[in-house]
Write a protein that holds these residues in place. Structure first.
Motif, PDB file in Angstrom:
ATOM      1  N   SER A 500       0.854  -1.196   0.000  1.00  0.00           N
ATOM      2  CA  SER A 500       0.000   0.000   0.000  1.00  0.00           C
ATOM      3  C   SER A 500       0.888   1.243   0.000  1.00  0.00           C
ATOM      4  O   SER A 500       2.022   1.217   0.508  1.00  0.00           O
ATOM      5  CB  SER A 500      -0.886   0.025   1.252  1.00  0.00           C
ATOM      6  OG  SER A 500      -1.825  -1.009   1.186  1.00  0.00           O
ATOM      7  N   GLU A 501       0.349   2.288  -0.572  1.00  0.00           N
ATOM      8  CA  GLU A 501       1.078   3.562  -0.579  1.00  0.00           C
ATOM      9  C   GLU A 501       1.060   4.155   0.831  1.00  0.00           C
ATOM     10  O   GLU A 501       0.134   3.878   1.611  1.00  0.00           O
ATOM     11  CB  GLU A 501       0.389   4.560  -1.531  1.00  0.00           C
ATOM     12  CG  GLU A 501       0.342   4.117  -2.988  1.00  0.00           C
ATOM     13  CD  GLU A 501       1.727   3.878  -3.576  1.00  0.00           C
ATOM     14  OE1 GLU A 501       2.669   4.602  -3.189  1.00  0.00           O
ATOM     15  OE2 GLU A 501       1.873   2.920  -4.382  1.00  0.00           O
ATOM     16  N   ALA A 502       2.063   4.972   1.128  1.00  0.00           N
ATOM     17  CA  ALA A 502       2.105   5.637   2.435  1.00  0.00           C
ATOM     18  C   ALA A 502       0.861   6.518   2.604  1.00  0.00           C
ATOM     19  O   ALA A 502       0.355   7.084   1.628  1.00  0.00           O
ATOM     20  CB  ALA A 502       3.360   6.497   2.537  1.00  0.00           C
ATOM     21  N   GLY A 503       0.366   6.550   3.807  1.00  0.00           N
ATOM     22  CA  GLY A 503      -0.776   7.413   4.127  1.00  0.00           C
ATOM     23  C   GLY A 503      -2.126   6.776   3.852  1.00  0.00           C
ATOM     24  O   GLY A 503      -3.167   7.376   4.123  1.00  0.00           O
ATOM     25  N   ASP A 558      -7.133  -3.589   2.001  1.00  0.00           N
ATOM     26  CA  ASP A 558      -6.211  -2.445   1.866  1.00  0.00           C
ATOM     27  C   ASP A 558      -6.602  -1.624   0.653  1.00  0.00           C
ATOM     28  O   ASP A 558      -7.450  -2.045  -0.142  1.00  0.00           O
ATOM     29  CB  ASP A 558      -4.761  -2.949   1.762  1.00  0.00           C
ATOM     30  CG  ASP A 558      -4.514  -3.777   0.533  1.00  0.00           C
ATOM     31  OD1 ASP A 558      -4.785  -3.305  -0.585  1.00  0.00           O
ATOM     32  OD2 ASP A 558      -4.058  -4.965   0.678  1.00  0.00           O
ATOM     33  N   HIS A 559      -5.985  -0.461   0.520  1.00  0.00           N
ATOM     34  CA  HIS A 559      -6.251   0.392  -0.642  1.00  0.00           C
ATOM     35  C   HIS A 559      -4.957   0.586  -1.407  1.00  0.00           C
ATOM     36  O   HIS A 559      -4.570   1.692  -1.783  1.00  0.00           O
ATOM     37  CB  HIS A 559      -6.849   1.732  -0.183  1.00  0.00           C
ATOM     38  CG  HIS A 559      -8.138   1.550   0.544  1.00  0.00           C
ATOM     39  ND1 HIS A 559      -8.212   1.429   1.920  1.00  0.00           N
ATOM     40  CD2 HIS A 559      -9.409   1.382   0.085  1.00  0.00           C
ATOM     41  CE1 HIS A 559      -9.469   1.230   2.281  1.00  0.00           C
ATOM     42  NE2 HIS A 559     -10.217   1.197   1.174  1.00  0.00           N
ATOM     43  N   GLY A 560      -4.272  -0.548  -1.565  1.00  0.00           N
ATOM     44  CA  GLY A 560      -2.938  -0.536  -2.159  1.00  0.00           C
ATOM     45  C   GLY A 560      -2.948  -0.735  -3.658  1.00  0.00           C
ATOM     46  O   GLY A 560      -3.909  -0.397  -4.350  1.00  0.00           O
ATOM     47  N   ILE A 561      -1.862  -1.403  -4.134  1.00  0.00           N
ATOM     48  CA  ILE A 561      -1.651  -1.495  -5.590  1.00  0.00           C
ATOM     49  C   ILE A 561      -2.605  -2.485  -6.277  1.00  0.00           C
ATOM     50  O   ILE A 561      -2.820  -2.410  -7.471  1.00  0.00           O
ATOM     51  CB  ILE A 561      -0.191  -1.885  -5.905  1.00  0.00           C
ATOM     52  CG1 ILE A 561       0.176  -3.216  -5.219  1.00  0.00           C
ATOM     53  CG2 ILE A 561       0.773  -0.782  -5.514  1.00  0.00           C
ATOM     54  CD1 ILE A 561       1.514  -3.772  -5.641  1.00  0.00           C
ATOM     55  N   GLY A 562      -3.151  -3.419  -5.515  1.00  0.00           N
ATOM     56  CA  GLY A 562      -4.067  -4.414  -6.089  1.00  0.00           C
ATOM     57  C   GLY A 562      -3.330  -5.462  -6.928  1.00  0.00           C
ATOM     58  O   GLY A 562      -2.108  -5.372  -7.126  1.00  0.00           O
ATOM     59  N   ILE A 563      -4.058  -6.428  -7.406  1.00  0.00           N
ATOM     60  CA  ILE A 563      -3.437  -7.539  -8.155  1.00  0.00           C
ATOM     61  C   ILE A 563      -4.285  -7.781  -9.400  1.00  0.00           C
ATOM     62  O   ILE A 563      -5.523  -7.859  -9.303  1.00  0.00           O
ATOM     63  CB  ILE A 563      -3.414  -8.828  -7.295  1.00  0.00           C
ATOM     64  CG1 ILE A 563      -2.747  -8.542  -5.941  1.00  0.00           C
ATOM     65  CG2 ILE A 563      -2.724  -9.977  -8.006  1.00  0.00           C
ATOM     66  CD1 ILE A 563      -3.156  -9.503  -4.850  1.00  0.00           C
ATOM     67  N   PRO A 613      -6.862  -3.963  -9.493  1.00  0.00           N
ATOM     68  CA  PRO A 613      -5.583  -3.265  -9.624  1.00  0.00           C
ATOM     69  C   PRO A 613      -5.762  -1.741  -9.473  1.00  0.00           C
ATOM     70  O   PRO A 613      -6.710  -1.176 -10.013  1.00  0.00           O
ATOM     71  CB  PRO A 613      -5.115  -3.619 -11.034  1.00  0.00           C
ATOM     72  CG  PRO A 613      -5.890  -4.850 -11.397  1.00  0.00           C
ATOM     73  CD  PRO A 613      -7.163  -4.798 -10.668  1.00  0.00           C
ATOM     74  N   GLY A 614      -4.878  -1.151  -8.662  1.00  0.00           N
ATOM     75  CA  GLY A 614      -4.922   0.299  -8.446  1.00  0.00           C
ATOM     76  C   GLY A 614      -5.877   0.710  -7.345  1.00  0.00           C
ATOM     77  O   GLY A 614      -5.827   1.842  -6.865  1.00  0.00           O
ATOM     78  N   LYS A 615      -6.759  -0.168  -6.927  1.00  0.00           N
ATOM     79  CA  LYS A 615      -7.746   0.202  -5.903  1.00  0.00           C
ATOM     80  C   LYS A 615      -7.505  -0.514  -4.584  1.00  0.00           C
ATOM     81  O   LYS A 615      -7.824  -0.017  -3.517  1.00  0.00           O
ATOM     82  CB  LYS A 615      -9.156  -0.113  -6.406  1.00  0.00           C
ATOM     83  CG  LYS A 615      -9.598   0.865  -7.459  1.00  0.00           C
ATOM     84  CD  LYS A 615     -11.096   0.844  -7.623  1.00  0.00           C
ATOM     85  CE  LYS A 615     -11.535   1.978  -8.546  1.00  0.00           C
ATOM     86  NZ  LYS A 615     -12.886   1.756  -9.017  1.00  0.00           N
ATOM     87  N   GLY A 616      -6.994  -1.706  -4.667  1.00  0.00           N
ATOM     88  CA  GLY A 616      -6.723  -2.430  -3.419  1.00  0.00           C
ATOM     89  C   GLY A 616      -7.233  -3.859  -3.439  1.00  0.00           C
ATOM     90  O   GLY A 616      -7.828  -4.308  -4.425  1.00  0.00           O
ATOM     91  N   SER A 617      -6.947  -4.566  -2.344  1.00  0.00           N
ATOM     92  CA  SER A 617      -7.295  -5.997  -2.269  1.00  0.00           C
ATOM     93  C   SER A 617      -8.020  -6.296  -0.960  1.00  0.00           C
ATOM     94  O   SER A 617      -7.843  -5.584   0.027  1.00  0.00           O
ATOM     95  CB  SER A 617      -6.034  -6.851  -2.312  1.00  0.00           C
ATOM     96  OG  SER A 617      -5.169  -6.400  -3.319  1.00  0.00           O
ATOM     97  N   ILE A 618      -8.818  -7.356  -1.004  1.00  0.00           N
ATOM     98  CA  ILE A 618      -9.430  -7.852   0.236  1.00  0.00           C
ATOM     99  C   ILE A 618      -9.075  -9.329   0.343  1.00  0.00           C
ATOM    100  O   ILE A 618      -9.459 -10.132  -0.526  1.00  0.00           O
ATOM    101  CB  ILE A 618     -10.972  -7.714   0.231  1.00  0.00           C
ATOM    102  CG1 ILE A 618     -11.390  -6.290  -0.100  1.00  0.00           C
ATOM    103  CG2 ILE A 618     -11.555  -8.166   1.575  1.00  0.00           C
ATOM    104  CD1 ILE A 618     -12.902  -6.118  -0.287  1.00  0.00           C
ATOM    105  N   PHE A 619      -8.325  -9.680   1.370  1.00  0.00           N
ATOM    106  CA  PHE A 619      -8.058 -11.090   1.667  1.00  0.00           C
ATOM    107  C   PHE A 619      -9.035 -11.494   2.757  1.00  0.00           C
ATOM    108  O   PHE A 619      -9.113 -10.831   3.792  1.00  0.00           O
ATOM    109  CB  PHE A 619      -6.610 -11.282   2.147  1.00  0.00           C
ATOM    110  CG  PHE A 619      -5.612 -11.179   1.021  1.00  0.00           C
ATOM    111  CD1 PHE A 619      -5.153  -9.946   0.573  1.00  0.00           C
ATOM    112  CD2 PHE A 619      -5.128 -12.316   0.398  1.00  0.00           C
ATOM    113  CE1 PHE A 619      -4.242  -9.852  -0.471  1.00  0.00           C
ATOM    114  CE2 PHE A 619      -4.219 -12.237  -0.648  1.00  0.00           C
ATOM    115  CZ  PHE A 619      -3.778 -10.999  -1.094  1.00  0.00           C
ATOM    116  N   SER A 620      -9.822 -12.568   2.504  1.00  0.00           N
ATOM    117  CA  SER A 620     -10.829 -12.986   3.496  1.00  0.00           C
ATOM    118  C   SER A 620     -10.509 -14.375   4.007  1.00  0.00           C
ATOM    119  O   SER A 620     -10.312 -15.315   3.213  1.00  0.00           O
ATOM    120  CB  SER A 620     -12.225 -13.001   2.871  1.00  0.00           C
ATOM    121  OG  SER A 620     -12.480 -11.757   2.260  1.00  0.00           O
ATOM    122  N   VAL A 621     -10.470 -14.482   5.330  1.00  0.00           N
ATOM    123  CA  VAL A 621     -10.261 -15.793   5.959  1.00  0.00           C
ATOM    124  C   VAL A 621     -11.636 -16.292   6.412  1.00  0.00           C
ATOM    125  O   VAL A 621     -12.329 -15.616   7.167  1.00  0.00           O
ATOM    126  CB  VAL A 621      -9.293 -15.668   7.156  1.00  0.00           C
ATOM    127  CG1 VAL A 621      -9.220 -16.987   7.918  1.00  0.00           C
ATOM    128  CG2 VAL A 621      -7.928 -15.238   6.676  1.00  0.00           C
TER     129      VAL A 621
END
Ligand code: ADP
Length: 627
Positions: A500-503, A558-563, A613-621
């Motif tokens: 994820s990007e800072a902030g 997260d709101h990171g780079i995504g996959i 991609p570009g928006k983020g990922s959700i990993f669900s357990v």
């Protein structure tokens, strides 16, 4: 042509023989009787002629024609219906009981006269045109010593013989008809007696042919037919026994083939299916009954298999090969053929045994890739360490600033090696514990586990000014192994921070959810869950009705780079990385998600990922609710 029954073949023959015999007997007896009558009459006429001859003899020397004629007429009138004629040897009639001799023609040509003149017995039966009657003539010679001086002929109307014979014949006919009727009845009975057991035997044979082999024929008294019935009964019993043995044998073979997990097919020399077991039918998604008898090309659409069968049929040697089957997904079959023989010589086709080795081959590939990956992962830091150690030895040691920098790099690579080895050991321990069922699960609060994991990652998140929000009900509990689940949560939070990007912000939530709730389109989603051994199956009937099909879902968003979606299916494989350089730079080992997957699976759950991609990922357990 319609075949006649045996009865109607025997009976008319019997009847014909009986009627022919009756007719022959009737004809023979009537003829004998006629003969008897005629002989009797001839004898009688001869005796009379002898007696009359003696009376006439006196008038022959000298010849007194008038007296002879008178005597003939006198005796003729007193002897009822007997005609008397006296002739000279030249045929001249000199006396007759009924006509005037002078008016009578010469009798030399009469058969009885001819016989007498030639020295034979003078008897003749013929139709008299003079009297218009059937007459018997008997002539006797009248002799003076040895010389024939005259011939005396007596004759009688023998129409009475025919009449008598007629009445006798009609009596014989009547008797014959009665006998014929009796014979017809008896013949019918006899014919029935002969044909009935044969009819019964025919019925029995038909029953045997229909497969009713427990039917038994009645054994008649007759020696030959009785023996035949006994032989047929014996044959049926033996046939029954053999068919039962063959059926049992076939059922046993079918049971063996059906219960085999390997697919088995038998193919003849023209590549037509002789037999196919259930496993093979399942493999090719075909019905056994519709497939048997058809060519392999029609039944199974796989060119590799066709080529293999062709080669095996023509080669007549055992052969083996792996083929890929594109039926219900991609599957690898290990096929092995052996020749099918009747006796030593007769080669009737081939037997093919097929093993589904998809899992085995996949495991082999994973193992191969794993070894290659581990070697590669370890080799990179080792090469770097070796390189910097050599640089230090070659003089860099003399430059303290450079030396410190190189040592720091060596330390970094050593840390990396340690991290890889730690992760590998972790992974192997989890796997081993799972295999030995050594992972203890106990009821525990999900919130406590997540809080600890957040604390572990907080420093890294703070470094990047990333906020972590947690939303979890205090009361959500599951059967967990807290240190392991904590490790899984740390890996997921650590990744969320890393990628994820800072902030930005990370949101962790845990909730109870119906398993059907799934709003994410499948193309953006990957599921690392598998059927797990050792985990009790949670059936909806074990839960309260409002909780049926419920599960605990812990989301790490997260709101990171995504996959991108092509990476999602392989994301949980060991050493799989979307961006290798970036992962290494960030200190990743490529084992974090594989560890998460194994930990979650050891909790009888599964892990999924949704990403844009570009928006983020959700990993669900996803964890099962406690029972
Ligand atoms: P690594 O140690 O490289 O992070 P992981 O097994 O944890 O290995 O992750 C595998 C790969 O998945 C990573 O290299 C990364 O490319 C991708 N990945 C994991 N988590 C995330 C995430 N939260 N956002 C984006 N990519 C991720």
């Amino acid at each position: 042509m319609k075949k006649k029954k045996l009865l109607w073949q025997i009976y008319p023959l019997y009847l014909l023989i009986t009627l022919a015999s009756l007719l022959a007997a009737g004809w023979y007896s009537s003829e004998t009787m006629r003969q008897f009558f005629l002989e009797h009459t001839a004898g009688d006429l001869e005796v009379r002629a002898q007696i009359i001859g003696k009376q006439i003899h006196a008038f022959l020397f000298p010849l007194n024609q008038a007296a002879i004629n008178a005597v003939a007429k006198e005796i003729g009138s007193s002897s009822f219906s007997t005609r008397i004629t006296v002739m000279l040897p030249d045929g001249t009639v000199i006396g007759d009981s009924e006509e005037d001799p002078a008016k009578m023609d010469n009798h030399a040509d009469r058969p009885e006269m001819v016989s007498i003149l030639s020295g034979k017995q003078g008897i003749s039966v013929r139709y008299s045109r003079t009297l218009r009657q059937k007459m018997m003539y008997v002539a006797v010679p009248l002799r003076n010593k040895e010389d024939l001086v005259a011939v005396l002929r007596t004759a009688i109307n023998i129409s009475f013989v025919d009449e008598k014979l007629k009445s006798v014949r009609s009596k014989i006919l009547l008797g014959g008809i009665v006998i014929a009727l009796l014979a017809a009845g008896i013949s019918l009975m006899v014919s029935r007696r002969i044909s009935k057991p044969i009819e019964e035997m025919k019925k029995g044979a038909e029953n045997f042919a229909r497969g009713e082999l427990d039917y038994r024929l009645h054994v008649p008294d007759s020696d030959e037919i009785g023996e035949l019935a006994r032989a047929m009964n014996r044959m049926a019993a033996q046939l029954d026994e053999r068919i039962k043995a063959v059926t049992q044998h076939r059922n046993e073979i079918e049971a063996i083939l059906s219960s085999m997990s390997e697919g088995v097919i038998a193919v003849d020399n023209d590549a037509h299916l002789i037999s196919m077991n259930r496993a093979a039918a399942r493999m090719f998604d075909r019905s056994i009954s519709e497939s048997v008898g058809r060519s392999i090309q029609e039944v199974i659409r796989n060119t590799d298999l066709h080529r293999f069968v062709e080669k095996a049929v023509s080669g007549k040697n055992p052969a083996k090969e792996d083929i890929v089957l594109h039926q219900n997904g991609e599957r690898i079959l290990h096929i092995h053929s052996t020749p099918l023989c009747f006796g030593k010589e007769r080669h009737i086709g081939i037997l093919i045994v097929m093993n589904d080795v998809t899992r085995l081959r996949r495991l082999e590939n994973i193992r191969r890739d794993f070894v290659a990956n581990v070697s590669h992962e370890i080799k990179t830091p080792l090469t770097a360490i070796k390189g910097f150690v050599e640089t230090l030895r070659q003089g860099a040691m003399s430059n303290p600033v450079e030396a410190v920098r190189f040592l720091e790099i060596i330390e970094k690579h050593t840390d990396r090696l340690t991290a890889i080895i730690d992760d590998l050991m972790n992974l192997s321990k989890i796997e081993q514990d799972r295999e030995n069922k050594g992972i203890r699960l106990e009821p525990g609060k999900i919130k406590d586990v997540i809080l600890t994991a957040v604390q572990v990652c907080q420093a890294k998140a703070d470094e990047k000014n990333i906020t972590i929000e947690l939303s979890c009900d205090d009361e959500i509990t599951a059967r967990i192994n807290p240190p392991l689940l904590e490790q899984a949560a740390v890996n997921l939070i650590d990744n969320a921070v890393k990628y994820s990007e800072a902030g930005s912000s990370i949101r962790i939530s845990a909730e109870l959810r119906q398993t059907s709730e799934n709003a994410v389109p499948p193309e953006n989603r990957s599921d690392a869950g598998e059927a797990l051994c050792g985990c009790p199956a949670v059936s909806s009937s074990d839960m309260p009705s409002d909780m049926a099909d419920a599960e605990i879902v812990i989301c790490f968003q997260d709101h990171g780079i995504g996959i991108t979606k092509e990476h999602l299916p392989r994301l949980f494989e060991r050493f799989y990385r979307v961006d290798k350089a970036r992962s290494r730079k960030l200190g990743g080992t490529g084992l974090g998600l594989a560890i998460v997957k194994h930990i979650v699976q050891s909790h009888c759950g599964n892990v999924t990922v949704e990403s844009t991609p570009g928006k983020g990922s959700i990993f669900s357990v996803h964890l099962p609710t406690p029972k």
